[in-house]
Motif scaffolding. Structure first.
Motif, short mmCIF file in Angstrom:
data_model
loop_
_atom_site.label_atom_id
_atom_site.label_comp_id
_atom_site.label_asym_id
_atom_site.label_seq_id
_atom_site.Cartn_x
_atom_site.Cartn_y
_atom_site.Cartn_z
N PHE A 406 0.76 -1.35 -0.36
CA PHE A 406 -0.13 0.05 -0.07
C PHE A 406 0.44 0.66 0.12
O PHE A 406 1.98 1.07 0.59
N PRO A 407 0.83 2.57 -0.67
CA PRO A 407 1.07 3.49 -0.19
C PRO A 407 2.25 3.45 0.72
O PRO A 407 0.76 3.48 1.45
N ILE A 408 2.70 4.81 1.06
CA ILE A 408 3.60 4.88 2.13
C ILE A 408 3.97 5.94 2.39
O ILE A 408 4.95 5.92 1.04
N PRO A 409 4.48 6.96 3.34
CA PRO A 409 5.22 7.64 2.98
C PRO A 409 6.58 7.72 2.68
O PRO A 409 7.58 6.59 2.98
N VAL A 410 8.03 8.31 1.45
CA VAL A 410 8.78 7.89 0.95
C VAL A 410 9.27 7.38 2.74
O VAL A 410 10.43 7.10 2.95
N SER A 411 9.55 7.98 3.98
CA SER A 411 10.48 8.32 4.84
C SER A 411 10.22 7.03 5.86
O SER A 411 11.21 6.63 6.73
N ALA A 412 8.85 6.47 5.38
CA ALA A 412 8.93 4.88 6.18
C ALA A 412 9.94 3.65 4.96
O ALA A 412 10.11 2.76 6.23
N PHE A 413 10.61 4.01 4.62
CA PHE A 413 11.08 3.11 4.02
C PHE A 413 12.74 3.18 4.90
O PHE A 413 13.77 2.57 4.35
N CYS A 414 13.13 4.65 5.02
CA CYS A 414 14.24 5.37 5.78
C CYS A 414 13.70 4.68 7.60
O CYS A 414 14.74 4.60 8.20
N ASP A 415 13.00 5.30 7.90
CA ASP A 415 12.99 5.31 9.44
C ASP A 415 13.07 4.51 10.35
O ASP A 415 12.70 2.74 10.08
N GLU A 416 13.83 4.14 11.03
CA GLU A 416 13.87 2.65 11.95
C GLU A 416 13.64 3.43 13.52
O GLU A 416 13.71 2.49 14.01
N SER A 417 13.98 4.79 13.80
CA SER A 417 13.93 4.37 14.85
C SER A 417 12.30 4.07 15.49
O SER A 417 12.23 3.96 17.03
N SER A 418 11.32 3.94 14.71
CA SER A 418 9.95 3.50 15.56
C SER A 418 10.05 2.27 15.55
O SER A 418 9.36 1.66 16.42
N SER A 419 11.07 1.33 15.01
CA SER A 419 11.05 -0.17 15.41
C SER A 419 10.86 -0.24 16.39
O SER A 419 11.15 0.02 17.49
N LEU A 420 9.95 -1.98 16.60
CA LEU A 420 9.83 -2.74 17.91
C LEU A 420 9.74 -3.92 17.26
O LEU A 420 9.62 -4.30 16.55
N ASN A 421 10.20 -5.14 18.27
CA ASN A 421 10.13 -6.21 17.98
C ASN A 421 8.66 -7.11 19.19
O ASN A 421 8.46 -6.83 19.96
N ALA A 422 7.83 -7.65 17.97
CA ALA A 422 6.58 -7.99 18.96
C ALA A 422 7.39 -9.43 18.03
O ALA A 422 7.78 -9.82 17.48
N PRO A 423 6.36 -9.68 18.30
CA PRO A 423 4.87 -9.73 19.44
C PRO A 423 5.07 -9.81 21.05
O PRO A 423 4.05 -10.80 21.72
N SER A 424 6.51 -9.32 21.36
CA SER A 424 6.52 -9.63 23.00
C SER A 424 5.91 -8.31 23.49
O SER A 424 5.10 -7.89 24.78
#
Ligand code: FAD
Ligand code: FAD
Lengths: 426, 372
Positions: A406-424
């Motif tokens: 689905f279309p996503i903002p260009v920054s979403a391909f770069c952004d690692e800051s909001s990463s989280l590991n689930a399913p914790s």
């Protein structure tokens, strides 16, 4: 040993059953869905009638919660940044998920076939209009024609009536004769069609015409009337809305992006619902259009397999086989007649994103050729709508799926800051 | 007597341009393609028609080819989406600004119009670029087009002149006046022109390496970008022969969609997206144009350029007197297709060319490498 982390994508009947089974058998489970609540298509939550709870839905959701699995709603999987991660969009920010086992339960969508006027405002997908109404879109007093093919048409018509719409007619392209075997199986288990609400009683009053189909919609700014035919006679009915869908096509894009093999249009799975990629399972409509019961039993088998409880109990296998047979009857009963594949005129738009007309596509030899030279399917919907139409119309096999889903903002391909590991998350 | 004077292998933009040129020269031509017209690297390219001054030979071929595109422009069908917006070579700092001036001198000597923009003029020309840039060189006559439709246009014109096209025909062997298809059938012809792009299966000794690139296309944002934007640092990136590199490069489409590039990688022949490369490519783009962050990206894809060691194509005869080449266009095959076609057909017919063809001759690389 650390319990396996199971990630389930899609919170419809298949996903709910899968998550419940895996969680009950010791896995840590998180289930993601792009809707605000669990339920999928058939059990889509109705914001206008929060207390009108369907018992089957209520039971499935209660089981899910007591199993201890976590629901992460409002999250849409948009990309596969590496073989073992998924990128999800959640209200404008992005999260990365990892898994030990992945269960895909992404359901199906409606098929649209182009005919003159199908792009007019006032023309909706049948299930799409139903979903809008559940979201609060008012239809009281509206004159609605429901058309196309599939059991969904009746369910939608009944539902719209419940909300005060006046159903002008329901036209089903399949002939009565063609539907007979299906009708017989419905008589054996009528609940199959109308699960989801108590609208059985309203159905009797709805005109249902088989062997009929729409040939055009008319109107300047918005839809005013629809022309119908039974192949011999043609007539026009006035209406405010047309709810139109030609049965369902599977949502296989995520599976394809993950490298899972397709068999025809569907995701190929083995007896444990495992795809061609080890550790990735698939259940429900992506493996075959067979309704809610098939989705649930497949989900349960997938959930058990992901929790390493194999082989699956024979009782489940038997139920799955029975539902698969129902699915085959369904497909056969509602197969498209050749006439509905010839409704588009030369100027009819087939790809709405890129304004590609039928005549532009007619001369192309396959999907890649059409994409490259007309840009059909290259818009924001990535061919989700026109692809199933051209597959039916021209027999084109859809080829590669391209990220993002689905279309996503260009920054979403770069952004690692909001990463989280689930399913914790649990 | 064979039915054809010339078989062309590959219906990318180069093969199609060659087919048209050969037909115009009166040859009886068949062009064969394993997939669909323009479905190879031509489908992946950005479509920037650009004069480049990497080397005198590159300057000569790009300038010549661009002049051919400009002559054709009025006849190109709408679907080719040819537009002459002008390239802006963007200088980030004083060092790059010095390059702007030397580039302008080189272009002026070659008769290529260009104009230096100071930071204020650059900001006026492209208000969404970040502030603090040193300036730019505007090359107003560069253009952009949609490559697959351009390839098909050449093919259609060629077919009107009698050229035969066989799609879905994979060639498995070629040389010595004969090509053989995967289905076992074959075609004999006095001449064969290999235009198979980055795939060298038919002639594995060719000194061509695949150089992978990523691109992203956005939804429609008319007016955000007006020119074809390239950072001058791109030159550094494109010239690196080994390491992976990314550079800021944006081509606006007629629809308002933006193509954002670009990356260069050796040694990765897969079509899969490399998210690390993609990320650094987009971060680079955002560095130059911060508003890109919020634009909606609808699709990402990759393609393989056909790279040679000296970054010049291979056009002309090989040791096999029946076999000719038109390959190895790296990141300039869209630009160079019309010029390369003229050179290739000149070579085939033994005609003199309007520009010096010697720098592109396959024989320059390594004699034995181009033996069939
Ligand atoms: C519009 C529509 C309406 C329908 N209405 C009815 C009805 O009224 N009665 C009936 O019997 N059958 C109905 N059906 C058929 C129904 O799909 C099946 O009967 C059954 O619900 C299938 O269950 P499932 O779990 O396989 O899929 P679904 O119920 O479709 O569940 C799949 C879920 O996955 C989510 N999903 C998909 N892709 C992603 C992604 N990338 N990221 C996050 N989430 C994702 C979807 O939003 C959805 O919630 C409808 C189908 C459609 C398409
Ligand atoms: C990301 C990216 C961006 C680019 N941007 C630009 C740009 O802005 N400007 C520019 O000028 N250039 C650009 N390029 C380069 C340009 O796209 C290529 O140089 C050009 O398309 C090459 O065309 P071609 O005809 O040589 O090759 P192709 O288009 O690859 O055509 C070769 C054809 O031969 C066929 N073929 C191969 N083997 C066989 C066989 N055995 N049998 C039958 N058929 C066969 C293939 O199927 C293919 O269709 C870019 C490239 C990439 C990857």
């Amino acid at each position: 040993m650390k319990p396996a982390d199971v990630l389930v994508i899609g919170a419809g009947p298949a996903g709910l059953a899968a998550a419940t089974a895996a969680s009950r058998n010791g896995c840590r489970v998180a289930m993601l869905d792009d809707n605000p609540a669990a339920g999928g298509q058939i059990w889509r939550a109705d914001i206008t009638r929060p207390h009108d709870e369907d018992p089957a839905r209520a039971a499935a959701i209660a089981d899910f919660h007591t199993s201890g699995a976590a629901l992460l709603p409002g999250r849409r999987i948009v990309d596969v940044p590496s073989p073992s991660t998924l990128l999800a969009e959640a209200g404008g920010h992005f999260e990365t998920y990892r898994w030990d086992r992945l269960i895909l339960a992404t359901g199906a969508r409606e098929r649209f076939l182009p005919f003159p006027g199908w792009t007019l405002p006032g023309v909706f997908g049948a299930g799409g209009l139903q979903a809008l109404v559940k979201g609060g879109y008012p239809v009281a007093g509206k004159r609605i024609v429901v058309a196309g093919t599939g059991p969904l048409l009746l369910a939608v018509a009944a539902h719209l009536r419940e909300y005060g719409a006046s159903i002008v007619t329901v036209v089903e392209q399949a002939s009565t004769l063609q539907m007979l075997p299906f009708a017989a199986s419905l008589l054996r288990s009528p609940g199959k069609l109308l699960q989801g609400a108590g609208y059985r009683r309203t159905l009797g009053a709805t005109p249902y015409q088989t062997g009929c189909w729409p040939i055009s919609g008319q109107g300047d700014e918005t839809l005013r009337s629809v022309t119908l035919t039974n192949g011999r006679r043609t007539w026009t009915v006035e209406c405010d809305l047309l709810a139109c869908g030609f049965h369902l096509v599977p949502n296989t894009e995520l599976a394809q992006l993950l490298g899972c093999t397709l068999q025809g249009s569907f995701v190929q799975v083995d007896s444990q619902q495992q795809t061609s990629v080890a550790g990735i399972y698939c259940a429900g409509e992506p493996t075959g259009i067979a309704g809610v019961d098939a989705a649930q039993v497949q989900g349960e088998i997938a959930g058990l397999a992901a929790a390493d409880c194999s082989p699956p109990p024979t009782r489940l296998l038997a139920r799955r086989a029975k539902e698969a047979a129902f699915g085959r009857r369904l497909t056969h009963a509602f197969r498209l007649r050749p006439e509905v594949l010839k409704l588009a005129s030369q100027e009819t738009i087939v790809c709405r994103c890129e304004d590609v007309t039928f005549s532009q596509l007619q001369t192309r030899s396959n999907w890649t050729d059409a994409k490259l030279h007309t840009r059909c399917g290259m818009g924001p919907c990535q061919g989700r709508i026109c692809g199933s139409a051209t597959e039916a119309l021209f027999g084109w096999q859809l080829t590669s799926v391209r990220a993002p889903l689905f279309p996503i903002p260009v920054s979403a391909f770069c952004d690692e800051s909001s990463s989280l590991n689930a399913p914790s998350a649990r | 007597m064979p039915d054809f004077d010339l078989v062309i292998v590959g219906a990318g933009i180069v093969g199609c341009a060659c087919a048209l040129e050969a037909a115009r020269a009166g040859l009886r031509v068949v062009i064969v393609e394993r997939g669909v017209v323009g479905g190879g690297t031509t489908a992946a390219g950005m479509g920037h028609v650009v004069v480049m001054d990497d080397s005198p030979a590159q300057l000569a071929l790009t300038a010549y080819s661009r002049s051919l595109w400009r002559t054709m422009a009025p006849e190109l069908p709408g679907g080719v989406e040819y537009e002459s917006r002008g390239t802006l070579w963007i200088a980030a700092d004083d060092e790059e600004m010095a390059e702007v001036f030397s580039k302008q001198t080189t272009y002026a000597q070659a008769g290529i119009a260009s104009q230096v923009l100071d930071p204020r003029e650059l900001a006026e020309a492209e208000p969404y670029l970040r502030s603090g840039l040193a300036g730019a060189l505007l090359v107003p006559d560069d253009g952009v087009l949609y490559p697959p439709v351009a390839a098909e246009y050449f093919l259609c014109e060629a077919r009107r002149l009698g050229v035969v096209f066989l799609s879905d025909h994979e060639v498995v062997r070629c040389g010595k006046g004969r090509i053989q298809f995967a289905n076992g059938t074959s075609i004999e012809s006095e001449r064969i022109l290999l235009a198979s792009g980055a795939s060298i299966d038919l002639l594995p000794s060719l000194p061509i390496q695949k150089r992978k690139g990523h691109l992203l296309i956005t939804d429609r944002y008319p007016g955000v970008v007006s020119h074809q934007l390239v950072e001058l640092g791109y030159l550094k990136s494109a010239h690196k022969l080994t390491a992976d590199s990314v550079a800021f490069n944006i081509q606006p489409r007629l629809t308002g969609q933006l193509l954002i590039g670009s990356s260069r990688q050796y040694g990765d022949e897969s079509r899969e997206i490399n998210h690390a490369i993609l990320r650094s490519m987009l971060e680079r783009a955002i560095e130059y144009m911060p508003c890109l962050k919020g634009l909606s990206g609808i699709r990402v894809w990759t393609g393989h350029r056909a790279a040679t060691a000296d970054k010049l194509p291979l056009i002309g005869p090989t040791a096999d007197p029946t076999l000719f080449l038109a390959m190895g266009f790296e990141g300039l095959g869209i630009t160079n297709a019309p010029g390369a076609a003229v050179l290739a057909i000149d070579a085939l017919l033994g005609r003199a060319s309007i520009i010096d063809a010697a720098p592109y001759l396959p024989s320059r690389i390594q004699q034995e490498a181009v033996h069939a």
